[in-house]
Design a protein around this motif. Structure first.
Motif, PDB file in Angstrom:
ATOM      1  N   HIS A   1      36.254  44.903  49.410  1.00  0.00           N
ATOM      2  CA  HIS A   1      36.189  43.532  48.880  1.00  0.00           C
ATOM      3  C   HIS A   1      35.941  43.537  47.371  1.00  0.00           C
ATOM      4  O   HIS A   1      36.610  42.811  46.617  1.00  0.00           O
ATOM      5  CB  HIS A   1      35.074  42.780  49.617  1.00  0.00           C
ATOM      6  CG  HIS A   1      34.990  41.344  49.253  1.00  0.00           C
ATOM      7  ND1 HIS A   1      34.163  40.880  48.251  1.00  0.00           N
ATOM      8  CD2 HIS A   1      35.646  40.257  49.731  1.00  0.00           C
ATOM      9  CE1 HIS A   1      34.313  39.574  48.141  1.00  0.00           C
ATOM     10  NE2 HIS A   1      35.197  39.162  49.034  1.00  0.00           N
ATOM     11  N   ASP A   2      35.018  44.387  46.950  1.00  0.00           N
ATOM     12  CA  ASP A   2      34.691  44.437  45.520  1.00  0.00           C
ATOM     13  C   ASP A   2      35.880  44.957  44.710  1.00  0.00           C
ATOM     14  O   ASP A   2      36.140  44.479  43.600  1.00  0.00           O
ATOM     15  CB  ASP A   2      33.472  45.339  45.279  1.00  0.00           C
ATOM     16  CG  ASP A   2      32.253  44.836  46.043  1.00  0.00           C
ATOM     17  OD1 ASP A   2      32.164  43.620  46.246  1.00  0.00           O
ATOM     18  OD2 ASP A   2      31.426  45.671  46.442  1.00  0.00           O
TER      19      ASP A   2
ATOM     20  N   LEU B   1      38.440  42.293  44.398  1.00  0.00           N
ATOM     21  CA  LEU B   1      37.996  41.301  43.404  1.00  0.00           C
ATOM     22  C   LEU B   1      38.260  41.816  41.981  1.00  0.00           C
ATOM     23  O   LEU B   1      38.768  41.075  41.129  1.00  0.00           O
ATOM     24  CB  LEU B   1      36.500  41.007  43.597  1.00  0.00           C
ATOM     25  CG  LEU B   1      35.905  40.031  42.598  1.00  0.00           C
ATOM     26  CD1 LEU B   1      36.535  38.656  42.755  1.00  0.00           C
ATOM     27  CD2 LEU B   1      34.395  39.937  42.767  1.00  0.00           C
TER      28      LEU B   1
ATOM     29  N   LEU C   1      41.839  41.496  41.289  1.00  0.00           N
ATOM     30  CA  LEU C   1      42.204  40.100  41.078  1.00  0.00           C
ATOM     31  C   LEU C   1      41.791  39.629  39.689  1.00  0.00           C
ATOM     32  O   LEU C   1      42.512  38.878  39.026  1.00  0.00           O
ATOM     33  CB  LEU C   1      41.540  39.226  42.149  1.00  0.00           C
ATOM     34  CG  LEU C   1      41.952  37.757  42.157  1.00  0.00           C
ATOM     35  CD1 LEU C   1      42.039  37.241  43.576  1.00  0.00           C
ATOM     36  CD2 LEU C   1      40.978  36.893  41.374  1.00  0.00           C
TER      37      LEU C   1
ATOM     38  N   PRO D   1      44.903  42.599  45.709  1.00  0.00           N
ATOM     39  CA  PRO D   1      43.921  41.662  45.142  1.00  0.00           C
ATOM     40  C   PRO D   1      43.850  40.346  45.917  1.00  0.00           C
ATOM     41  O   PRO D   1      42.810  39.690  45.937  1.00  0.00           O
ATOM     42  CB  PRO D   1      44.433  41.440  43.714  1.00  0.00           C
ATOM     43  CG  PRO D   1      45.833  41.922  43.697  1.00  0.00           C
ATOM     44  CD  PRO D   1      45.964  42.933  44.766  1.00  0.00           C
ATOM     45  N   THR D   2      44.947  40.004  46.598  1.00  0.00           N
ATOM     46  CA  THR D   2      44.963  38.734  47.331  1.00  0.00           C
ATOM     47  C   THR D   2      44.045  38.757  48.551  1.00  0.00           C
ATOM     48  O   THR D   2      43.827  37.723  49.174  1.00  0.00           O
ATOM     49  CB  THR D   2      46.396  38.423  47.797  1.00  0.00           C
ATOM     50  OG1 THR D   2      46.948  39.595  48.393  1.00  0.00           O
ATOM     51  CG2 THR D   2      47.278  37.997  46.634  1.00  0.00           C
TER      52      THR D   2
ATOM     53  N   ILE E   1      41.030  38.862  48.556  1.00  0.00           N
ATOM     54  CA  ILE E   1      39.910  37.968  48.248  1.00  0.00           C
ATOM     55  C   ILE E   1      40.207  36.545  48.745  1.00  0.00           C
ATOM     56  O   ILE E   1      39.342  35.862  49.277  1.00  0.00           O
ATOM     57  CB  ILE E   1      39.688  37.926  46.714  1.00  0.00           C
ATOM     58  CG1 ILE E   1      39.128  39.246  46.236  1.00  0.00           C
ATOM     59  CG2 ILE E   1      38.771  36.784  46.304  1.00  0.00           C
ATOM     60  CD1 ILE E   1      37.757  39.556  46.763  1.00  0.00           C
ATOM     61  N   LEU E   2      41.455  36.133  48.587  1.00  0.00           N
ATOM     62  CA  LEU E   2      41.814  34.759  48.946  1.00  0.00           C
ATOM     63  C   LEU E   2      41.861  34.571  50.452  1.00  0.00           C
ATOM     64  O   LEU E   2      41.768  33.453  50.953  1.00  0.00           O
ATOM     65  CB  LEU E   2      43.169  34.401  48.335  1.00  0.00           C
ATOM     66  CG  LEU E   2      43.220  34.590  46.824  1.00  0.00           C
ATOM     67  CD1 LEU E   2      44.628  34.394  46.313  1.00  0.00           C
ATOM     68  CD2 LEU E   2      42.274  33.616  46.146  1.00  0.00           C
TER      69      LEU E   2
ATOM     70  N   GLY F   1      39.618  35.314  52.301  1.00  0.00           N
ATOM     71  CA  GLY F   1      38.238  35.031  52.735  1.00  0.00           C
ATOM     72  C   GLY F   1      37.604  36.305  53.129  1.00  0.00           C
ATOM     73  O   GLY F   1      36.574  36.425  53.648  1.00  0.00           O
TER      74      GLY F   1
END
Lengths: 402, 230
Positions: free
Chosen positions: A313-314, A317, A320, A396-397, A399-400, A402
């Motif tokens: 996740h990091d 981010l 992104l 990177p997506t 993150i979107l 969720g």
């Protein structure tokens, strides 16, 4: 901003525990090398310490370190008479196991050529060399004997007058040094019942000869009596020291014509020892070490890969937010290298604290430290590559989502 | 000059029976200092538009310009998209998405570091933004120690740090109660007015529509501007 360090700051306990686990693994890799070196050093210690030019042993044997070897009485004198020979001395050694002070003690008894050799050249860490030709010994401190302690061996009780350091046999047993005659006495010792049976055997054999007489029979009944027809306990080898300028090859070639002995140079004796005693252990340890290195590699790879997965996740981010790939690569690689460095640091600490407690010597030199250090570096770099490949594939997506 | 200009964007997912036209000729503009809302039901294409505008999921056709510079044309990047993202676009998400192992201050400073800005001025800039957004007293804390509203303020501070012309926000108040949600929306308005940033917000929250200067509504991949009644 070093993201790897920032991340580790938050999970220093689990990271340290992981590094400690790796450190134990690396310590075993180090130990394997050290144990092999210890085997080599132990195996050649006595040969090196005796520093003889030639080892004269029983004909067609490989000498006392490889097999049973007994040399004829008087060989010493015959050798001294040879051109180019400065001195010759008998050498006896064997490993025995005795109960001492309620514990079973395995030791290698080595004879010193009295009066020339009183053990003054041995690495004494306490006490003194021999002063008396009988009932005094020098013991290696690995045997945990105390200065002044009485050591019952055979019919005699010996006193420990000096302690040596690092004097071990090729089998890794601590050495006990006595004069050559005492050593042979210890090694040839038999239990009283065995001696009684031997006396009876002699009497019965005597009865079959013309030597049989009442006086001879009386003498043979005395347990202290050794008939002149029986030789004293033989030595295992004779060590030859050459005069300065004497040719090693010509003396050796001369001695090789003798029908009752085989002659080895010190280097040949050393090679025999290494091939006989150490060769199989070397292969065994080498294979085990290679296997352990592979296991370490797999473990490091899994750890770093999972550390990367935990940061999915990091990393998404960061990507992104527009972080360059190099930022992500550094994050994973720095952690890998740090983990390797910490693990290796733990391994060195373990080596310093724990290895001296091992029953056999673990000898580590700079080459070993550098070699294993490089191995660790290569392992963590390759393992980091697996994590980096995974990190670079994180979209990177993510993150979107969720 | 528009801070953001999108023209005739098309994006299709899948093929044949599974084909979905997510964007069908979408055009929009956002001016500096303007707060724009994107409304629409789930599956209408809002997120596709936002990821397209954010240069994360480029549309196949159409043009995107940032401050007059064409950055995407018919799916082809006109420069380094990652570099454009880190310097020209600020992102705020439904969840704050702060990096958990960095302090509040470090989270804001990170984006400056990614833009190759180091040294004392980055510290000052991060602190200034945190003060500006009312979380200056939380600089040494870690994200998990902050409330949801505080986390979103930090996320906005991070988005603002490189002074981007555009901030894209994807349902930034969805995880907050109405009071805190409204506070965040008003913060966007304040930022837009005072920093001159164009803010594009995807939202479902109709209670805060009064905050926005322009409202777009999306349905089945088609974007239409909602005319405000007085």
């Amino acid at each position: 901003m070093n993201l790897a360090m920032k991340d580790l700051r938050r999970q220093r306990l689990s990271f340290s525990a992981t590094a400690l686990g790796l450190g134990l693994l690396f310590a075993i890799v180090l130990a394997m090398g050290g144990i092999y070196r210890g085997l080599v050093e132990d195996a050649t210690l006595l040969v090196d310490h005796m520093n003889a030019d030639l080892w004269v042993v029983q004909r067609d044997t490989r000498g006392p370190f490889a097999e049973r070897s007994t040399v004829p009485p008087g060989l010493e004198d015959r050798l001294r008479a040879q051109a180019g020979v400065a001195s010759a001395r008998s050498f006896s050694t064997a490993t025995i196991q005795r109960a001492v002070g309620g514990r079973s003690l395995r030791m290698s008894v080595v004879g010193l050529s009295w009066p020339e050799d009183k053990g003054q050249s041995l690495p004494l860490v306490a006490g003194r060399p021999l002063r008396d030709p009988h009932r005094e010994v020098l013991a290696d401190r690995s045997l945990w004997l105390a200065l002044g302690q009485n050591l019952p061996l055979g019919d005699e009780t010996f006193t420990v007058v000096g302690l040596t350091k690092g004097m071990l046999s090729s089998g890794g047993d601590g050495c006990v040094f006595a004069t050559e005659l005492d050593a042979r006495g210890i090694l040839a010792w038999q239990a009283p019942e065995a001696r009684r049976l031997e006396r009876e055997g002699r009497l019965s054999r005597l009865a079959l000869t013309e030597l049989d007489s009442l006086s001879n029979q009386d003498r043979l009944k005395d347990e202290r009596f050794l008939p002149p027809t029986l030789a004293p306990a033989p030595a295992n080898a004779v060590l030859v020291y050459l005069r300065p300028g004497a040719s090693l090859d010509s003396v050796r070639q001369g001695l090789e014509t003798w029908p009752d002995v085989t002659v080895y140079t010190a280097q040949a004796q050393r090679d025999l020892l290494l091939k006989g005693v150490v060769e199989k252990s070397k292969k065994q340890i080498g294979l085990f070490r290679a296997l352990l290195s592979v296991v370490s590699g797999i473990v490091v790879t899994l750890i770093l890969y999972n550390m990367t997965v935990a940061k999915t996740h990091d990393i998404a981010l960061l990507k992104l937010l527009g972080a360059r790939s190099s930022v992500v690569v550094k994050l994973v690689l720095h952690q890998g290298l740090l983990l390797g460095a910490m693990g290796y640091g733990f391994a060195l600490a373990i080596a310093k604290v724990v290895f001296p407690l091992f029953p056999r010597r673990v000898v580590l030199g700079p080459g070993e430290f550098i070699g294993v250090g490089l191995l660790v570096f290569v392992l963590v770099t390759l393992a980091s590559a697996a994590g980096i490949l995974r990190a670079l594939r994180i979209p990177p997506t993510l993150i979107l989502a969720g | 000059m528009e801070a953001l200009r999108a023209e005739n964007l098309y994006k299709t997912y899948g093929h044949g029976d599974t084909e979905v036209k997510a964007l069908r000729g979408v055009s929009m503009v956002a001016h500096p200092g303007e707060v724009v809302a994107l409304l629409g039901p789930s599956g209408s294409g809002k997120s596709t538009l936002l990821t397209g505008l954010g240069l994360l999921n480029p549309p196949e056709r159409g043009v995107i310009e940032l401050m007059g510079q064409r950055v995407l044309e018919d799916g082809r990047a006109q420069g380094d998209l990652a570099a454009l993202r880190r310097s020209r676009i600020g992102f705020v998400f439904q969840k704050s998405n702060l990096i958990p192992f960095l302090s509040v201050h470090e989270n804001v400073r990170l984006i400056l570091t990614l833009n190759d800005r180091f040294g004392a001025d980055t510290h000052a800039r991060a602190q200034e933004l945190l003060e500006y957004l009312g979380v200056g007293h939380r600089t040494g804390h870690f994200p998990e120690e902050l409330s949801g509203g505080e986390q979103q303020r930090v996320a906005i501070a991070r988005a603002l740090a490189p002074a981007p012309p555009v901030i894209l926000a994807d349902e930034p108040t969805a995880a907050l109660d109405s009071q805190r949600g409204r506070a965040v929306m008003e913060l966007f308005r304040k930022v837009a007015r005072e920093q001159g940033t164009a803010v594009v917000v995807v939202t479902h929250d109709h209670r805060t529509l009064d905050v926005f200067d322009t409202i777009y509504e999306m349905e089945d991949g088609v974007l239409r501007k909602v005319e405000r009644t007085a």
